[in-house]
Design a protein around this motif. Structure first.
Motif, PDB file in Angstrom:
ATOM      1  N   GLY A   9       0.806  -1.209   0.000  1.00  0.00           N
ATOM      2  CA  GLY A   9       0.000   0.000   0.000  1.00  0.00           C
ATOM      3  C   GLY A   9       0.838   1.258   0.000  1.00  0.00           C
ATOM      4  N   CYS A  10       1.322   1.658  -1.177  1.00  0.00           N
ATOM      5  CA  CYS A  10       2.119   2.889  -1.284  1.00  0.00           C
ATOM      6  C   CYS A  10       1.205   4.046  -1.668  1.00  0.00           C
ATOM      7  CB  CYS A  10       3.241   2.710  -2.306  1.00  0.00           C
ATOM      8  SG  CYS A  10       4.622   1.761  -1.675  1.00  0.00           S
ATOM      9  N   GLY A  11       0.355   4.407  -0.733  1.00  0.00           N
ATOM     10  CA  GLY A  11      -0.590   5.487  -0.956  1.00  0.00           C
ATOM     11  C   GLY A  11      -0.189   6.742  -0.226  1.00  0.00           C
ATOM     12  N   TRP A  12      -1.164   7.407   0.383  1.00  0.00           N
ATOM     13  CA  TRP A  12      -0.953   8.717   1.009  1.00  0.00           C
ATOM     14  C   TRP A  12       0.136   8.676   2.076  1.00  0.00           C
ATOM     15  CZ3 TRP A  12      -1.457  11.097   5.787  1.00  0.00           C
ATOM     16  CH2 TRP A  12      -1.515  12.496   5.766  1.00  0.00           C
ATOM     17  N   TRP A  26      17.376   1.502   3.121  1.00  0.00           N
ATOM     18  CA  TRP A  26      16.597   0.298   2.861  1.00  0.00           C
ATOM     19  C   TRP A  26      16.367   0.105   1.361  1.00  0.00           C
ATOM     20  CZ3 TRP A  26      14.188  -3.179   6.385  1.00  0.00           C
ATOM     21  CH2 TRP A  26      14.377  -2.869   7.735  1.00  0.00           C
ATOM     22  N   LYS A  27      16.319  -1.141   0.931  1.00  0.00           N
ATOM     23  CA  LYS A  27      15.749  -1.473  -0.368  1.00  0.00           C
ATOM     24  C   LYS A  27      14.243  -1.617  -0.151  1.00  0.00           C
ATOM     25  CE  LYS A  27      17.635  -4.652  -2.888  1.00  0.00           C
ATOM     26  NZ  LYS A  27      18.229  -5.977  -3.274  1.00  0.00           N
ATOM     27  N   VAL A  28      13.449  -1.048  -1.041  1.00  0.00           N
ATOM     28  CA  VAL A  28      11.993  -1.023  -0.823  1.00  0.00           C
ATOM     29  C   VAL A  28      11.249  -1.637  -2.001  1.00  0.00           C
ATOM     30  CG1 VAL A  28       9.979   0.440  -0.423  1.00  0.00           C
ATOM     31  CG2 VAL A  28      12.173   1.050   0.623  1.00  0.00           C
ATOM     32  N   LYS A  29      10.379  -2.568  -1.662  1.00  0.00           N
ATOM     33  CA  LYS A  29       9.386  -3.051  -2.606  1.00  0.00           C
ATOM     34  C   LYS A  29       8.056  -2.428  -2.206  1.00  0.00           C
ATOM     35  CE  LYS A  29      11.360  -7.589  -3.758  1.00  0.00           C
ATOM     36  NZ  LYS A  29      11.110  -9.044  -3.807  1.00  0.00           N
ATOM     37  N   GLY A  30       7.299  -1.938  -3.169  1.00  0.00           N
ATOM     38  CA  GLY A  30       6.037  -1.272  -2.858  1.00  0.00           C
ATOM     39  C   GLY A  30       4.925  -1.758  -3.755  1.00  0.00           C
ATOM     40  N   SER A  31       3.714  -1.741  -3.227  1.00  0.00           N
ATOM     41  CA  SER A  31       2.575  -2.187  -4.023  1.00  0.00           C
ATOM     42  C   SER A  31       1.568  -1.072  -4.235  1.00  0.00           C
ATOM     43  CB  SER A  31       1.874  -3.375  -3.348  1.00  0.00           C
ATOM     44  OG  SER A  31       0.971  -2.944  -2.346  1.00  0.00           O
ATOM     45  N   THR A  32       0.838  -1.206  -5.321  1.00  0.00           N
ATOM     46  CA  THR A  32      -0.283  -0.334  -5.638  1.00  0.00           C
ATOM     47  C   THR A  32      -1.336  -1.188  -6.326  1.00  0.00           C
ATOM     48  OG1 THR A  32      -0.985   1.602  -6.920  1.00  0.00           O
ATOM     49  CG2 THR A  32       0.816   0.310  -7.820  1.00  0.00           C
ATOM     50  N   THR A  33      -2.559  -0.703  -6.367  1.00  0.00           N
ATOM     51  CA  THR A  33      -3.604  -1.409  -7.117  1.00  0.00           C
ATOM     52  C   THR A  33      -3.833  -0.761  -8.471  1.00  0.00           C
ATOM     53  OG1 THR A  33      -5.336  -0.059  -6.074  1.00  0.00           O
ATOM     54  CG2 THR A  33      -4.785  -2.169  -5.018  1.00  0.00           C
ATOM     55  N   SER A  34      -3.072   0.305  -8.763  1.00  0.00           N
ATOM     56  CA  SER A  34      -3.269   1.070  -9.988  1.00  0.00           C
ATOM     57  C   SER A  34      -2.060   0.959 -10.914  1.00  0.00           C
ATOM     58  CB  SER A  34      -3.523   2.540  -9.650  1.00  0.00           C
ATOM     59  OG  SER A  34      -3.470   3.351 -10.797  1.00  0.00           O
ATOM     60  N   SER A  35      -2.295   0.521 -12.138  1.00  0.00           N
ATOM     61  CA  SER A  35      -1.201   0.428 -13.107  1.00  0.00           C
ATOM     62  C   SER A  35      -0.632   1.810 -13.427  1.00  0.00           C
ATOM     63  CB  SER A  35      -1.687  -0.247 -14.393  1.00  0.00           C
ATOM     64  OG  SER A  35      -2.786   0.460 -14.952  1.00  0.00           O
ATOM     65  N   ASP A  36      -1.456   2.842 -13.313  1.00  0.00           N
ATOM     66  CA  ASP A  36      -0.999   4.204 -13.593  1.00  0.00           C
ATOM     67  C   ASP A  36       0.067   4.671 -12.600  1.00  0.00           C
ATOM     68  OD1 ASP A  36      -2.793   4.322 -15.675  1.00  0.00           O
ATOM     69  OD2 ASP A  36      -4.338   5.364 -14.532  1.00  0.00           O
ATOM     70  N   PHE A  49       4.984  -3.304  -7.601  1.00  0.00           N
ATOM     71  CA  PHE A  49       4.124  -4.427  -7.923  1.00  0.00           C
ATOM     72  C   PHE A  49       2.665  -3.987  -7.870  1.00  0.00           C
ATOM     73  CE2 PHE A  49       8.008  -6.111  -6.301  1.00  0.00           C
ATOM     74  CZ  PHE A  49       8.218  -7.329  -6.935  1.00  0.00           C
ATOM     75  N   ILE A  50       1.846  -4.554  -8.738  1.00  0.00           N
ATOM     76  CA  ILE A  50       0.398  -4.394  -8.627  1.00  0.00           C
ATOM     77  C   ILE A  50      -0.129  -5.565  -7.805  1.00  0.00           C
ATOM     78  CG2 ILE A  50      -1.798  -4.306  -9.845  1.00  0.00           C
ATOM     79  CD1 ILE A  50      -0.388  -3.032 -12.190  1.00  0.00           C
ATOM     80  N   ILE A  51      -0.603  -5.266  -6.621  1.00  0.00           N
ATOM     81  CA  ILE A  51      -1.123  -6.285  -5.706  1.00  0.00           C
ATOM     82  C   ILE A  51      -2.492  -5.836  -5.215  1.00  0.00           C
ATOM     83  CG2 ILE A  51      -0.780  -7.537  -3.541  1.00  0.00           C
ATOM     84  CD1 ILE A  51       1.451  -8.162  -5.441  1.00  0.00           C
ATOM     85  N   ALA A  59      -4.428 -11.036  -5.766  1.00  0.00           N
ATOM     86  CA  ALA A  59      -4.149 -10.818  -7.178  1.00  0.00           C
ATOM     87  C   ALA A  59      -2.796 -10.136  -7.334  1.00  0.00           C
ATOM     88  CB  ALA A  59      -5.243  -9.962  -7.812  1.00  0.00           C
ATOM     89  N   GLY A  60      -1.955 -10.688  -8.217  1.00  0.00           N
ATOM     90  CA  GLY A  60      -0.635 -10.109  -8.439  1.00  0.00           C
ATOM     91  C   GLY A  60       0.468 -11.049  -7.998  1.00  0.00           C
ATOM     92  N   TYR A  61       1.701 -10.645  -8.223  1.00  0.00           N
ATOM     93  CA  TYR A  61       2.856 -11.482  -7.924  1.00  0.00           C
ATOM     94  C   TYR A  61       3.269 -11.307  -6.473  1.00  0.00           C
ATOM     95  CZ  TYR A  61       3.110 -12.053 -12.980  1.00  0.00           C
ATOM     96  OH  TYR A  61       2.821 -12.343 -14.287  1.00  0.00           O
ATOM     97  N   ILE A  62       2.443 -11.853  -5.582  1.00  0.00           N
ATOM     98  CA  ILE A  62       2.652 -11.648  -4.146  1.00  0.00           C
ATOM     99  C   ILE A  62       3.935 -12.332  -3.661  1.00  0.00           C
ATOM    100  CG2 ILE A  62       1.176 -13.600  -3.527  1.00  0.00           C
ATOM    101  CD1 ILE A  62       1.606 -10.291  -1.557  1.00  0.00           C
TER     102      ILE A  62
END
Length: 269
Positions: A9-12, A26-36, A49-51, A59-62
């Motif tokens: 959840g890389c939101g607000w 840190w190395k960071v992996k982040g998810s969003t639900t929006s391809s944009d 990642f889109i998760i 849904a997505g490459y969890i």
């Protein structure tokens, strides 16, 4: 070798938090639900990642999203106001199945002071409040915390934030000029984005896992007094409150959090 964190959840809050962790090595992996938003995250140096959590699957490459990370930060809105019939617990259970197959050994779950009910007496809730069975059964927010706290072989910490303020986001803008606003005597429980990031970073740096924390700023004003004052400061129409119905609310204590983390929040509200 850099430590790696996955932020679901890389939101607000999640995106500024990711920036902060990147700056701190840190190395960071982040998810969003929006391809944009993928390009936005990638431009920040976030492995993106889109998760999406669904009731029957993730849904997505969890697996790739969690791979080689020791810490998972979960910062996703339950969406229960928008869809009260949504089964957030079912979604989290699907996530925990994926977590159990990963090397994640620590979780930081961003929760909300909304786990506590409002009351006419404006009770004070501490980090170690024991929920009644009825409160647990009636709240997916409480159930979500307990699900993650009870995971075996994983240390989970929960941080309950009050209403989030910052980046031009303030609830007074939505209340300005409105009438009949409920609960004028209620305490105000808010926290600025910068203080959210401060608390999260301290939990991580101090390795304080397996605990529950609170994050609210010290506002010694009622809901009516605070929002009236803020509206004047911002030259907005003064909101009008309902004094006919019983006012309900709650106070959120973070005395234990302050003591354990050794952090005093800067007043930003």
């Amino acid at each position: 070798m850099k430590k790696q964190v996955s932020i679901l959840g890389c939101g607000w809050l999640g995106l500024p938090l990711a920036r902060h962790l990147l700056k701190n090595g840190w190395k960071v992996k982040g998810s969003t639900t929006s391809s944009d938003k993928i390009q936005v995250l990638e431009a920040e140096g976030i492995n993106s990642f889109i998760i999406e959590l669904l009731e029957d699957k993730v849904a997505g490459y969890i697996r790739s999203f969690l791979e080689n990370s020791e810490l998972l930060i979960i910062d996703i809105p339950p969406g229960l106001r928008r869809d009260p019939n949504s089964d957030f617990i079912a979604k989290l259970k699907k996530l925990t199945e994926a977590i159990s197959e990963s090397k994640i050994n620590k979780i930081l779950y961003v929760s909300s002071t909304g786990v506590f009910d409002d009351h006419e007496s404006n009770p004070s809730f501490t980090e170690h409040y024991n929920f009644t069975q009825r409160e647990v059964e009636n709240s997916q927010l409480v159930q979500a915390e307990q699900l993650l706290l009870n995971l075996k072989k994983i240390q989970t910490s929960v941080i309950r934030f009050g209403g989030l303020i910052g980046n031009d986001r303030h609830p007074v803008k939505y209340l300005a000029g409105k009438t009949g606003i409920k609960n004028p005597k209620a305490p105000v429980n808010l926290i600025h984005l910068d203080n959210c990031i401060l608390l999260i970073s301290e939990i991580i740096q101090q390795n304080k896992f397996g605990e529950i924390f609170h994050g609210v700023e010290d506002i010694k004003l009622s809901k009516e007094d605070y929002y009236s004052k803020k509206a004047k400061e911002l030259s907005l129409p003064i909101p009008e409150f309902d004094h006919e119905t019983t006012s309900e609310g709650k106070e959120i204590s973070m005395a234990w959090t302050t003591r354990i983390l050794g952090v005093k929040l800067e007043k930003r509200l």
